[in-house]
Scaffold this active site. Structure first.
Site, PDB file in Angstrom:
ATOM      1  CG  ASP A  51      -2.099  -0.942   1.183  1.00  0.00           C
ATOM      2  OD1 ASP A  51      -2.329  -1.380  -0.013  1.00  0.00           O
ATOM      3  OD2 ASP A  51      -2.585  -1.611   2.320  1.00  0.00           O
ATOM      4  CE1 TYR A 109       4.255  -6.678   3.954  1.00  0.00           C
ATOM      5  CE2 TYR A 109       3.729  -9.016   3.669  1.00  0.00           C
ATOM      6  CZ  TYR A 109       3.651  -7.887   3.115  1.00  0.00           C
ATOM      7  OH  TYR A 109       3.033  -7.675   2.034  1.00  0.00           O
TER       8      TYR A 109
END
Length: 250
Positions: A51, A109
């Site tokens: 994003d 992540y």
């Protein structure tokens, strides 16, 4: 021939990875640079979407290139054309059917929190002051994630996905001086999932919700029951793993 491109980028100045008609994306700039170097229209396909504002310490994309080329020369030219916050590290020959997105077997992540204020980390960490957190409880809740598969409660609403199932293999918080870093690995992730997980785990750490509440949130499959999404700037895609058999070694 098909190739995997290994790259990294700081996402602060971009509206995510994916090409958008009215905003600058990482994919768009790499497409332009590669099209310039190879003098033909090139369209790369990434391992996933990040994003707006999210960073990638390691990202892969695949591309088909018809002509032979010298990797070192092309790397030099590409990195000369790209802005300093996008770097191409390597171009690797792979099997012709290899797919950067669908062949990835694991993704990792990190979410990076800085406890205090640091002017040099404002774009790459979420900075918190005087926030008391029970890290042990946060790690206890994080470990529970490994016992579930459906994570619809952490998915962006109205996501167009066939399944909300993910196999999480690691989820833990690590403190290092003023840094508090959340590490998570899975076979796949849903849109906004990591940021929603972190936001909910922080509510456990602040003792706003209990471990039992955390379990009930997962089981509810309802995004409105989970905590808020934390800011994008602290999130990094850190590793993408593929089967070794995809790569052609010459």
């Amino acid at each position: 021939m098909r190739y995997f491109i290994e790259l990294s980028y700081k996402g602060t100045n971009y509206h995510g990875w994916q090409y958008q008609p009215n905003a600058v994306s990482v994919q768009e700039l790499i497409n332009k640079a590669m099209s310039t170097v190879f003098r033909t229209t090139i369209d790369i396909l990434g391992a996933g979407r990040t994003d707006s504002g999210v960073h990638a310490a390691q990202m892969f994309a695949h591309v088909d290139i018809e002509t032979d080329f010298n990797v070192e020369e092309v790397l030099y030219k590409l990195n000369s054309l790209l802005p300093n916050d996008i770097v191409i590290h390597d171009i690797l020959k792979v099997e012709n059917e290899a797919h950067a997105r669908f062949d990835a077997i694991s993704r990792s992540y990190e979410y990076r929190i800085f406890k205090g204020r640091n002017p040099f980390l404002t774009e790459t960490t979420w900075q918190l002051i005087n926030k008391k957190l029970n890290i042990d409880k946060m790690n206890e809740a994080a470990e529970i994630l490994l016992t579930y598969t459906n994570f619809q409660c952490f998915s962006r609403s109205n996501s167009d996905v066939k399944t909300y199932n993910c196999a999480i293999t690691n989820a833990q918080w690590i403190e290092d001086d003023n840094f508090l870093i959340f590490h998570i690995s899975a076979d796949r992730f849903l849109r906004n999932m990591v940021r929603a997980v972190v936001g909910t785990l922080l509510e456990v750490g602040e003792e706003k919700i209990t471990i039992e509440d955390f379990k009930k949130i997962i089981e509810s499959k309802n995004r409105s029951n989970a905590g808020p999404s934390v800011p994008a700037k602290g999130l990094f895609l850190t590793k993408v793993i593929y089967p070794k058999t995809l790569f052609i070694h010459e």
